[in-house]
Design an enzyme around this catalytic site. Sequence first.
Site, PDB file in Angstrom:
ATOM      1  N   VAL A   1       0.811  -1.221   0.000  1.00 51.89           N
ATOM      2  CA  VAL A   1       0.000   0.000   0.000  1.00 51.89           C
ATOM      3  C   VAL A   1       0.845   1.272   0.000  1.00 51.89           C
ATOM      4  O   VAL A   1       0.348   2.357  -0.306  1.00 51.89           O
ATOM      5  CB  VAL A   1      -1.016   0.042   1.174  1.00 51.89           C
TER       6      VAL A   1
ATOM      7  N   ASN B   1      -6.109  -0.703   6.948  1.00 54.41           N
ATOM      8  CA  ASN B   1      -5.632  -1.404   8.143  1.00 54.41           C
ATOM      9  C   ASN B   1      -4.154  -1.775   8.085  1.00 54.41           C
ATOM     10  O   ASN B   1      -3.514  -1.947   9.125  1.00 54.41           O
ATOM     11  CB  ASN B   1      -6.488  -2.671   8.320  1.00 54.41           C
TER      12      ASN B   1
ATOM     13  N   SER C   1      -4.618   4.368  16.158  1.00 56.30           N
ATOM     14  CA  SER C   1      -4.103   3.667  17.349  1.00 56.30           C
ATOM     15  C   SER C   1      -4.218   4.578  18.561  1.00 56.30           C
ATOM     16  O   SER C   1      -4.271   5.815  18.417  1.00 56.30           O
ATOM     17  CB  SER C   1      -2.622   3.327  17.126  1.00 56.30           C
TER      18      SER C   1
ATOM     19  N   TYR D   1       5.802   5.828  14.606  1.00 57.89           N
ATOM     20  CA  TYR D   1       4.494   5.155  14.539  1.00 57.89           C
ATOM     21  C   TYR D   1       3.413   6.085  15.092  1.00 57.89           C
ATOM     22  O   TYR D   1       2.352   6.249  14.490  1.00 57.89           O
ATOM     23  CB  TYR D   1       4.584   3.859  15.348  1.00 57.89           C
TER      24      TYR D   1
ATOM     25  N   ALA E   1       3.457   9.333  15.233  1.00 56.31           N
ATOM     26  CA  ALA E   1       3.260  10.446  14.295  1.00 56.31           C
ATOM     27  C   ALA E   1       2.382  10.013  13.121  1.00 56.31           C
ATOM     28  O   ALA E   1       1.457  10.734  12.706  1.00 56.31           O
ATOM     29  CB  ALA E   1       4.619  10.935  13.780  1.00 56.31           C
TER      30      ALA E   1
ATOM     31  N   LYS F   1       0.192   7.569  13.021  1.00 55.35           N
ATOM     32  CA  LYS F   1      -1.184   7.302  13.444  1.00 55.35           C
ATOM     33  C   LYS F   1      -1.924   8.610  13.765  1.00 55.35           C
ATOM     34  O   LYS F   1      -3.135   8.719  13.557  1.00 55.35           O
ATOM     35  CB  LYS F   1      -1.179   6.377  14.664  1.00 55.35           C
TER      36      LYS F   1
ATOM     37  N   ILE G   1      -3.743  -4.985  21.367  1.00 54.23           N
ATOM     38  CA  ILE G   1      -4.526  -6.108  20.851  1.00 54.23           C
ATOM     39  C   ILE G   1      -3.565  -7.273  20.591  1.00 54.23           C
ATOM     40  O   ILE G   1      -2.469  -7.062  20.047  1.00 54.23           O
ATOM     41  CB  ILE G   1      -5.229  -5.721  19.518  1.00 54.23           C
TER      42      ILE G   1
HETATM   43  P1  NAP Z   1      -0.345  -7.614  11.939  1.00 54.39           P
HETATM   44  O1  NAP Z   1      -0.910  -8.854  12.531  1.00 54.39           O
HETATM   45  O2  NAP Z   1       1.132  -7.501  11.776  1.00 54.39           O
HETATM   46  O3  NAP Z   1      -1.090  -7.373  10.551  1.00 54.39           O
HETATM   47  C1  NAP Z   1      -0.720  -6.331   9.668  1.00 54.39           C
HETATM   48  C2  NAP Z   1      -0.808  -6.859   8.251  1.00 54.39           C
HETATM   49  O4  NAP Z   1      -0.509  -5.782   7.353  1.00 54.39           O
HETATM   50  C3  NAP Z   1       0.241  -7.959   7.994  1.00 54.39           C
HETATM   51  O5  NAP Z   1      -0.298  -9.008   7.245  1.00 54.39           O
HETATM   52  C4  NAP Z   1       1.301  -7.188   7.220  1.00 54.39           C
HETATM   53  O6  NAP Z   1       2.120  -7.998   6.413  1.00 54.39           O
HETATM   54  C5  NAP Z   1       0.427  -6.274   6.398  1.00 54.39           C
HETATM   55  N1  NAP Z   1       1.214  -5.192   5.811  1.00 54.39           N
HETATM   56  C6  NAP Z   1       2.320  -4.586   6.336  1.00 54.39           C
HETATM   57  N2  NAP Z   1       2.782  -3.664   5.483  1.00 54.39           N
HETATM   58  C7  NAP Z   1       1.978  -3.687   4.412  1.00 54.39           C
HETATM   59  C8  NAP Z   1       1.969  -2.965   3.202  1.00 54.39           C
HETATM   60  N3  NAP Z   1       2.907  -2.042   2.946  1.00 54.39           N
HETATM   61  N4  NAP Z   1       0.989  -3.228   2.295  1.00 54.39           N
HETATM   62  C9  NAP Z   1       0.048  -4.167   2.546  1.00 54.39           C
HETATM   63  N5  NAP Z   1       0.016  -4.897   3.672  1.00 54.39           N
HETATM   64  C10 NAP Z   1       0.974  -4.664   4.608  1.00 54.39           C
HETATM   65  O7  NAP Z   1      -0.756  -6.354  12.823  1.00 54.39           O
HETATM   66  P2  NAP Z   1      -2.143  -5.964  13.510  1.00 54.39           P
HETATM   67  O8  NAP Z   1      -1.873  -5.861  14.958  1.00 54.39           O
HETATM   68  O9  NAP Z   1      -3.261  -6.776  13.021  1.00 54.39           O
HETATM   69  O10 NAP Z   1      -2.276  -4.460  12.969  1.00 54.39           O
HETATM   70  C11 NAP Z   1      -3.286  -4.041  12.056  1.00 54.39           C
HETATM   71  C12 NAP Z   1      -3.432  -2.530  12.159  1.00 54.39           C
HETATM   72  O11 NAP Z   1      -3.848  -2.201  13.481  1.00 54.39           O
HETATM   73  C13 NAP Z   1      -2.129  -1.771  11.926  1.00 54.39           C
HETATM   74  O12 NAP Z   1      -2.386  -0.579  11.219  1.00 54.39           O
HETATM   75  C14 NAP Z   1      -1.657  -1.451  13.334  1.00 54.39           C
HETATM   76  O13 NAP Z   1      -0.802  -0.342  13.356  1.00 54.39           O
HETATM   77  C15 NAP Z   1      -2.991  -1.209  14.007  1.00 54.39           C
HETATM   78  N6  NAP Z   1      -2.971  -1.321  15.457  1.00 54.39           N
HETATM   79  C16 NAP Z   1      -2.608  -2.491  16.061  1.00 54.39           C
HETATM   80  C17 NAP Z   1      -2.628  -2.565  17.443  1.00 54.39           C
HETATM   81  C18 NAP Z   1      -2.237  -3.814  18.185  1.00 54.39           C
HETATM   82  O14 NAP Z   1      -2.099  -3.750  19.431  1.00 54.39           O
HETATM   83  N7  NAP Z   1      -2.074  -4.974  17.522  1.00 54.39           N
HETATM   84  C19 NAP Z   1      -3.018  -1.450  18.206  1.00 54.39           C
HETATM   85  C20 NAP Z   1      -3.378  -0.292  17.542  1.00 54.39           C
HETATM   86  C21 NAP Z   1      -3.371  -0.235  16.169  1.00 54.39           C
HETATM   87  P3  NAP Z   1       3.530  -8.500   7.048  1.00 54.39           P
HETATM   88  O15 NAP Z   1       3.167  -9.386   8.205  1.00 54.39           O
HETATM   89  O16 NAP Z   1       4.201  -9.196   5.929  1.00 54.39           O
HETATM   90  O17 NAP Z   1       4.251  -7.250   7.496  1.00 54.39           O
END
Ligand code: NAP
Length: 275
Positions: free
Chosen positions: A62, A88, A169, A182, A184, A186, A215
Amino acid sequence: MKLEGRIALVTGGGSGIGRAIAHLFADEGALVVVNDVRLEAAEKTVKEMRDPGRGRALQADVADSGQVRTMFVALEREFGALDVLVNNAGVATTSGEDREAIAKRAETRIMETLGGQGVETHLDVTQHLSDEAWRRMLAVHLDGTFFCTREALRLMSRRNRGAIVNISSVAALMGLETVPHYSAAKGAILSFTRAVAREVASRGIRVNAICPGFIDTPMTQPMPPLLRAAALARTPLGRNGEPREVAATALFLASDDGSFFTGQWLSPNGGLFTG
Ligand code: NAP
């Protein structure tokens, strides 16, 4: 069924929160295009749907506007329209960052705080952050959100309807001291959400954000035990959230249940941030 007949795109849908959103949306009647930077991850999410016929995997980074454009061309060719976009995709770290060293310093600080002798260990993240790490973080989160939103609005504007949900976030609300880049990115996503929501409201398109707390996903899995415990201690509900709890929030904002919400953020965070 809250999304019967709708066409949705979920970026980063190959893992964690994105996968839970894709599965819930499909269960609620949507046709879900699952994007991920790794095609096999997106395909796995589709394969694991209750009805894999409701999903379609499309690879794109993306952060690359050319790849995003190509993905939307394929989406338009196959489905002709888009009702829901969930921005996402995200990363918590980028290559070249010494996350282990930062985590160690953060843990030492906690011990020093608990010891009551004053904190002598400094995090010093920003002064060592490289141009590349800064740029890649903003590229994936902020550029990615912009590139996908731009393409989605071109499709949604033809029918003057649609819903966009941006995953921000608690880092945007509180600032997380170990990840300034991160935080900044978000924060910028929140401001972008508010501005675009006002811009496209006259077209019947709603734009909202979600600010999850901690999460349990592969992203938070590498958190060292002491930092995990410190995060839990600051979370009144006393546990991390589950991806399905963020997915439920996304469903609310994406569906007609959230029809009077635009330019807003909702924060499933267990009480970590209450402002
Ligand atoms: P995750 O399990 O690592 O899932 C993120 C997915 O996005 C992974 O499959 C990743 O692929 C993919 N991705 C990374 N870079 C990408 C790109 N340039 N283009 C397309 N896909 C890409 O993380 P998650 O915890 O579910 O996070 C999802 C969202 O929630 C993120 O935006 C994160 O910042 C946000 N968030 C998470 C938390 C938390 O506590 N988990 C809290 C607040 C916000 P790879 O695995 O190959 O990198």
